[in-house]
Write an enzyme that holds these catalytic residues in place. Structure first.
Site, short mmCIF file in Angstrom:
data_model
loop_
_atom_site.label_atom_id
_atom_site.label_comp_id
_atom_site.label_asym_id
_atom_site.label_seq_id
_atom_site.Cartn_x
_atom_site.Cartn_y
_atom_site.Cartn_z
N GLU A 91 0.83 -1.20 0.00
CA GLU A 91 0.00 0.00 0.00
C GLU A 91 0.87 1.26 0.00
O GLU A 91 2.00 1.26 0.49
CB GLU A 91 -0.93 0.01 1.21
CG GLU A 91 -0.18 0.00 2.51
CD GLU A 91 -1.08 -0.21 3.72
OE1 GLU A 91 -2.17 -0.77 3.56
OE2 GLU A 91 -0.67 0.21 4.80
N CYS A 104 3.14 8.54 1.55
CA CYS A 104 3.54 7.58 2.58
C CYS A 104 3.83 6.25 1.87
O CYS A 104 2.95 5.67 1.23
CB CYS A 104 2.42 7.44 3.60
SG CYS A 104 2.84 6.30 4.92
N CYS A 111 6.07 -7.11 7.67
CA CYS A 111 7.17 -6.60 8.50
C CYS A 111 7.52 -7.66 9.53
O CYS A 111 6.64 -8.31 10.09
CB CYS A 111 6.76 -5.31 9.20
SG CYS A 111 8.09 -4.58 10.17
N CYS A 115 5.28 -5.37 15.84
CA CYS A 115 4.82 -4.48 16.91
C CYS A 115 3.36 -4.83 17.24
O CYS A 115 2.56 -5.06 16.32
CB CYS A 115 4.92 -3.02 16.46
SG CYS A 115 6.60 -2.55 16.06
N CYS A 118 0.35 -3.00 15.49
CA CYS A 118 0.48 -2.69 14.06
C CYS A 118 -0.09 -3.81 13.19
O CYS A 118 0.27 -4.97 13.34
CB CYS A 118 1.95 -2.47 13.72
SG CYS A 118 2.23 -2.32 11.96
N CYS A 332 -1.43 1.63 9.76
CA CYS A 332 -0.33 0.96 9.07
C CYS A 332 -0.69 -0.45 8.62
O CYS A 332 -1.03 -1.31 9.42
CB CYS A 332 0.85 0.91 10.05
SG CYS A 332 2.28 0.12 9.42
S1 SF4 Z 1 4.97 -0.41 13.37
FE1 SF4 Z 1 4.47 -2.10 11.97
S2 SF4 Z 1 5.57 -1.66 10.08
FE2 SF4 Z 1 6.45 -0.36 11.69
S3 SF4 Z 1 8.17 -1.58 12.50
FE3 SF4 Z 1 6.41 -2.10 13.78
S4 SF4 Z 1 5.50 -3.93 12.81
FE4 SF4 Z 1 6.89 -2.99 11.32
#
Ligand code: SF4
Length: 342
Positions: A91, A104, A111, A115, A118, A332
């Site tokens: 995206e 963005c 990823c 996190c 996220c 995100c």
């Molecule tokens: S916020 Fe999401 S995209 Fe950013 S580093 Fe953490 S897991 Fe990865």
């Protein structure tokens, strides 16, 4: 399979085209069409002879990756789902600001950092994006703006951790600043990172003008490690010591996603003040965008205001970002996740 022209930096393209018998300036002309004029169809490259254009089209793939879906809101934010050659999706988001536009951009599919708050993290890591796949996002968003020639800011805050794809990020930064290309100054680029110290130092050395946004999200190392597993490998104390010691032309930005009842109390705001002592910093508070797949809630406005007031009272510069495009689910990674699940 033909090489993709978006994966070539100008010096590489020049060398290849010279080797293939083209004239020395052809690579610059190609760059101007592909980036500056944002036209990837070789048939339109009118200042390059027909035979040369056809030859380039035989040698290289030139088109951007396709937009599969886009959703906009009434505040001028539009989110694009882009299809990659291997069927994966990423995206990119176009955000209209008061006097400019922000792009963005994603740097990875998924990823690895996982996190807790996220949506991208919950997808897991698929792969790094190539430089062409990142540049293709820039060109796609720029097309949406038609003949707009005003200020653009590029923020690497989409899917993925940019500093875990450093080689390709660096290639992109070199290409976008190319005068025959997009001619975007690194001063208008922000790289957001969860804090990969070794590559952060490389970025600061290679591109000293690029702005850094550090994704902090907690007022102490223990809570941070619970929310961001990467903090078990990348020591918060080392990162903060680096930020204290490193002279930069502009203040560091710290991003702090406010999670209701988790990291948003006035006591935690005071802890945060102590944690950031001695670092010239601008704090972005981002009230969490709720996602049914995650156990967090968005703090109410009163809690956000109390948290902010503590920081301001202690002299910190604070901006609260009620995230743009909330109604198009702009948290995100959320669009790609929701599409993948549907
Ligand atoms: S916020 Fe999401 S995209 Fe950013 S580093 Fe953490 S897991 Fe990865």
């Amino acid at each position: 399979m033909k090489p993709w022209i978006l994966e070539r930096q100008l010096d590489e393209l020049k060398e290849e085209l010279l080797g293939a018998g083209f004239r020395a300036f052809t690579a610059r002309q190609v760059f101007q069409w592909v980036y500056h004029k944002n036209m990837q169809d070789t048939a339109a490259w009118s200042n390059i002879g027909k035979a040369d254009r056809e030859r380039i089209a035989e040698l290289y793939e030139c088109e951007c990756r396709p937009v599969l879906e886009s959703r906009g809101d009434d505040q001028g934010t539009r989110k694009f789902l882009i299809g990659l050659a291997d069927g994966l999706q990423i995206e990119a988001v176009l955000i209209r600001e008061k006097d400019h536009y922000t792009f963005c951009l994603s740097t990875q599919v998924g990823c690895a950092l996982d996190c807790a708050f996220c949506a991208t993290g919950s997808m897991g890591f698929r792969r790094n994006l190539s430089s062409g796949e990142i540049l293709s996002q820039v060109l796609t968003l720029k097309k949406e703006l038609g003949d707009y020639s005003g200020k653009l800011n590029l923020v690497f805050m989409g899917m993925g951790e940019p500093l875990l794809n450093y080689e390709n990020l660096a290639r992109v930064l070199r290409t976008i600043s190319e005068p025959d290309g997009l001619s975007i100054s690194p001063r208008h680029v922000t790289v957001s990172t969860a804090g990969i110290l070794e590559n952060l130092k490389k970025l600061e050395k290679d591109f000293p003008q690029v702005r850094i946004a550090f994704s902090l999200n907690a007022p102490d190392a223990i809570l941070r490690a619970e929310l961001m597993p990467v903090a078990n490998r990348e020591n918060l104390g080392d990162l903060l010591a680096h930020f204290r010691g490193h002279k930069r032309s502009r203040r560091l930005t710290c991003e702090y996603v406010l999670l209701g009842g988790v990291n948003d109390s006035p006591a935690q705001a005071r802890q945060l003040v102590r944690l950031l002592h001695g670092i010239p910093v601008k704090l972005n508070l981002i009230p969490y965008n709720e996602n049914p797949a995650q156990p967090f809630r968005r703090p109410d406005e009163a809690a956000v205001e109390k948290f902010r007031a503590v920081l301001v009272r202690h002299g910190l510069t604070v901006i609260t970002r009620w995230s743009k495009g909330q109604d198009i689910r702009s948290a995100c990674g959320q669009l790609a996740v929701s599409t993948a699940n549907s």
